[in-house]
Design an enzyme around this catalytic site. Structure first.
Site, PDB file in Angstrom:
ATOM      1  N   GLU A 164       0.790  -1.224   0.000  1.00  0.00           N
ATOM      2  CA  GLU A 164       0.000   0.000   0.000  1.00  0.00           C
ATOM      3  C   GLU A 164       0.824   1.277   0.000  1.00  0.00           C
ATOM      4  O   GLU A 164       0.423   2.277  -0.598  1.00  0.00           O
ATOM      5  CB  GLU A 164      -0.932   0.019   1.229  1.00  0.00           C
ATOM      6  CG  GLU A 164      -2.094  -0.933   1.154  1.00  0.00           C
ATOM      7  CD  GLU A 164      -3.200  -0.420   0.242  1.00  0.00           C
ATOM      8  OE1 GLU A 164      -3.138   0.751  -0.173  1.00  0.00           O
ATOM      9  OE2 GLU A 164      -4.116  -1.202  -0.070  1.00  0.00           O
ATOM     10  N   SER A 180     -31.765 -23.634  53.329  1.00  0.00           N
ATOM     11  CA  SER A 180     -31.009 -23.893  54.566  1.00  0.00           C
ATOM     12  C   SER A 180     -29.531 -23.538  54.463  1.00  0.00           C
ATOM     13  O   SER A 180     -28.753 -23.880  55.357  1.00  0.00           O
ATOM     14  CB  SER A 180     -31.139 -25.379  54.933  1.00  0.00           C
ATOM     15  OG  SER A 180     -32.481 -25.714  55.221  1.00  0.00           O
TER      16      SER A 180
END
Length: 676
Positions: free
Chosen positions: A66, A324
């Protein structure tokens, strides 16, 4: 003077950076493994790129393809513009645009129509970027915003979507694909246009081979590979990631590193899903595992399946009846108060506490038992009687200070009731696991830790207790853990003391009223864990108890912890319940000087008495032989020794009982008959 206007213009119109500031949140485990990623508000996947986390071979190939002079030019490359113009004249059409990576970054930050005027603005913006940022920072901006088709932006998002992993150690075909896509992202999408994607990739590979980036034979071989397919982004730890994101609202694009363990989280999710699949009534399962030493949350599953009823809810953070599971803390406070010890004898027999008369789960009573036995077998009456001695309000306040603020229906006096001993209050799995972590840490509670940078890194086994909130003394906590570690193992599970590698687990189960919630909580190997199973809407699940449904899952969760994160310094194999006789004051629970207590008939009750059943048998608790009276007249006993009374007429009566020390209890009742 010439530069001053340019500087002022640059300051007045800085490059727009809004898009790069709105990036996807990425949540990882403690070592950086990605657990879950989030799209940004517009639905795009835009993950911030960091050069040190990207394959250097990809960066070299990108610049070669690029922008060869990226490291030399100041944002605009005159040589590239001249080359582009020359190519256009020779070919009679535009072959390349001459844009540098910096110019492309400017266009991505501020999209504009593709024309000559836009190119001028992009060039000016590129020079601004070059003045403000380093070359590496500009490259990171580009790799964060580059389009890769559909809702994908940035090389990291593209790598996850097409390759299922981070952009590290990429193969040549993957590198070429990631370079080819931004040039024409929609036309070359591998998931929609695979042929175009393969052709574009081949052209990139061919050019990179000509540039000497890749060997010719390697490039030709890579061009023959099939195109990648679109994959889902990571979506583990759905609910825990949400919590981590809430605690890191200003992450600024940095990965949010949690305390979770990727391997353990994966096993827990599999365990929860398998458990949920086996439940026939739309029930869900939730699991949380916490490191006791640091309080770091190492695994959390908020629901078994998100596609099931209530699956989107984090059920570790919903208040439910704990059944419990709070009983160990009742007894722990009783030990601290000096009113009981593990071997104190306590009566498991019918008893009324004002208007509250608890019974055991199996509707039977066992008579005299030790406190340790009462806890191991989860007997209700002893737990309620112990809570009555500790004080329900004090118990609720102690838990609230430790971070477990019970939500409960309050009485007219805003008092906590004795029913909280059996689950008559609301608690979340997160709060419960925090309490059990305190139990395994000498009775000291600390907040849960969700982010790795908040974990205490000092290599010490015990922290200063003043840093947290003490729930109970270290001695009492150790006694409770020893009692729970000796509890009967679940059906089909070999006792850990008889096996070589299985962890010894100190656990407690719980089942809420109507079988709405099944719980199992425990500590083992330096970890605390809680399992909850139930319906998200709170509907009853008949016969689904904590022991039958949640406890096997808890044991499997601890098995996973033992495989993945073994910690031998917290092994419970040496724990045992002290079998020495308690001191005389603690030999039997309760105040020996207490007055008798009438069990039947209870105060302010109405008793139906027809012609066939006219005799009432009185019952009470008290010391020594008891004498009964009705309106002051003595009541006779039958041959079995029971106090039996036959009312002659309907109406109101006062029943009283007197023990051998002259202490008295009274009960006002009303006798009802068919006549009145």
């Amino acid at each position: 003077y010439v530069l001053a206007p340019l500087v002022l213009l640059d300051l007045a119109f800085p490059p727009p950076m809004d898009r790069v500031q709105h990036v996807s949140a990425v949540v990882t485990d403690e070592r950086g493994a990605v657990l879950r990623a989030y799209p940004v508000d517009d639905g795009k996947w835009r993950m911030r790129a960091h050069l040190d986390e990207i394959d250097p071979a990809f960066v070299r190939a990108l610049l070669a393809y690029e922008d060869k002079r990226f490291r030399q030019h100041g944002g605009v490359d005159p040589l590239a513009i001249v080359r582009a113009a020359s190519s256009a004249v020779s070919a009679g059409r535009i072959v390349s645009g001459g844009s540098t990576i910096t110019m492309q970054t400017a266009r991505l930050l501020e999209p504009r129509p593709r024309n000559f005027g836009s190119k001028i603005i992009e060039s000016l913006r590129a020079m601004q970027l070059e003045q403000r940022y380093t070359k590496d920072q500009i490259l990171e901006l580009y790799l964060t915003l580059a389009p890769y088709g559909g809702n994908l932006e940035g090389v990291r998002a593209a790598s996850w979507a097409y390759f299922g992993r981070e952009p590290q150690n990429l193969s040549p075909d993957q590198i070429a694909m990631l370079i080819a896509l931004p040039q024409s992202p929609e036309a070359r999408r591998p998931d929609l246009h695979p042929k175009n994607a393969v052709k574009a990739r081949a052209r990139v590979l061919d050019r990179l081979a000509n540039e000497g980036v890749f060997a010719r034979d390697l490039a030709e071989e890579s061009s023959e590979y099939p195109p990648p397919t679109r994959r889902d982004f990571p979506a583990m730890a759905w609910h825990a990631a949400d919590e981590a994101l809430r605690q890191s609202p200003n992450h600024d694009g940095r990965d949010i590193r949690t305390t979770l363990d990727f391997a353990l989280q994966r096993e827990l999710e599999t365990l929860a899903r398998r458990t949920g699949d086996a439940l026939p009534d739309g029930a869900q399962a939730a699991i949380i595992v916490v490191d006791i030493r640091t309080r770091a949350v190492r695994g959390l599953v908020g629901s078994a399946r998100r596609d099931g009823p209530g699956g989107w809810l984090d059920l570790t953070n919903r208040s439910r009846s704990p059944g419990s599971t709070l009983k160990p803390f009742i007894y722990g406070l009783a030990f601290d108060d000096g009113v009981a010890s593990p071997n104190t004898t306590i009566a498991d027999a019918p008893k009324r506490f004002a208007s509250y008369r608890p019974s055991n789960f199996d509707r039977t009573f066992r008579g005299d038992v030790t406190v340790a036995q009462a806890l191991q077998h989860s007997l209700n009456v002893p737990a309620v009687e112990t809570l009555d001695a500790v004080g329900a309000n004090r118990f609720a306040a102690a838990l609230a200070m430790a971070g477990a603020d019970l939500s409960m229906p309050l009485s007219a006096d805003d008092d906590a009731g004795l029913a909280i001993a059996l689950g008559g209050a609301g608690l979340t799995a997160r709060e419960l696991v925090s309490l059990y972590a305190a139990l395994g840490d000498g009775g000291v509670s600390h907040p849960l830790v969700w982010l790795e940078d908040q974990v205490e890194t000092k290599p010490k086994k015990k922290r200063d207790p003043s840093d947290g909130v003490r729930v109970m003394s270290e001695e009492s906590a150790g006694e409770i853990v020893s009692i729970l570690a000796a509890s009967p193992a679940p059906e089909g599970r070999m006792p850990a003391k008889l096996t070589k590698n299985a962890p010894v687990i100190a656990f407690k189960t719980g089942t809420s009223y109507g079988f709405r919630d099944a719980w199992a909580a425990g500590v083992a190997g330096g970890y605390a864990a809680v399992v909850w199973i139930g319906r998200a809407d709170g509907a009853p699940r008949p016969n689904a108890t904590g022991r039958a449904t949640a406890l096997p899952v808890l044991f499997e969760a601890f098995d996973a912890v033992e495989r993945i994160r073994p910690q031998n310094d917290h092994d419970l194999r040496n724990t045992h319940v002290d079998d020495e006789a308690p001191p005389q004051p603690l030999a039997r629970f309760g105040d020996p000087a207490a007055a008798p207590h009438i069990l039947f008939p209870p105060d302010k009750s109405e008793v139906w008495n027809d012609h066939e059943h006219r005799s009432l048998v009185f019952a009470a608790e008290g010391a020594g032989p008891l004498r009964w009276f009705v309106d002051g007249a003595p009541v006779r006993r039958n041959a079995a020794g029971d106090a039996v009374w036959r009312p002659d007429l309907p109406g109101f009566y006062e029943v009283s009982v007197v023990d051998e020390h002259g202490r008295e209890a009274r009960s006002r009742i009303r006798i009802r008959t068919p006549e009145g």
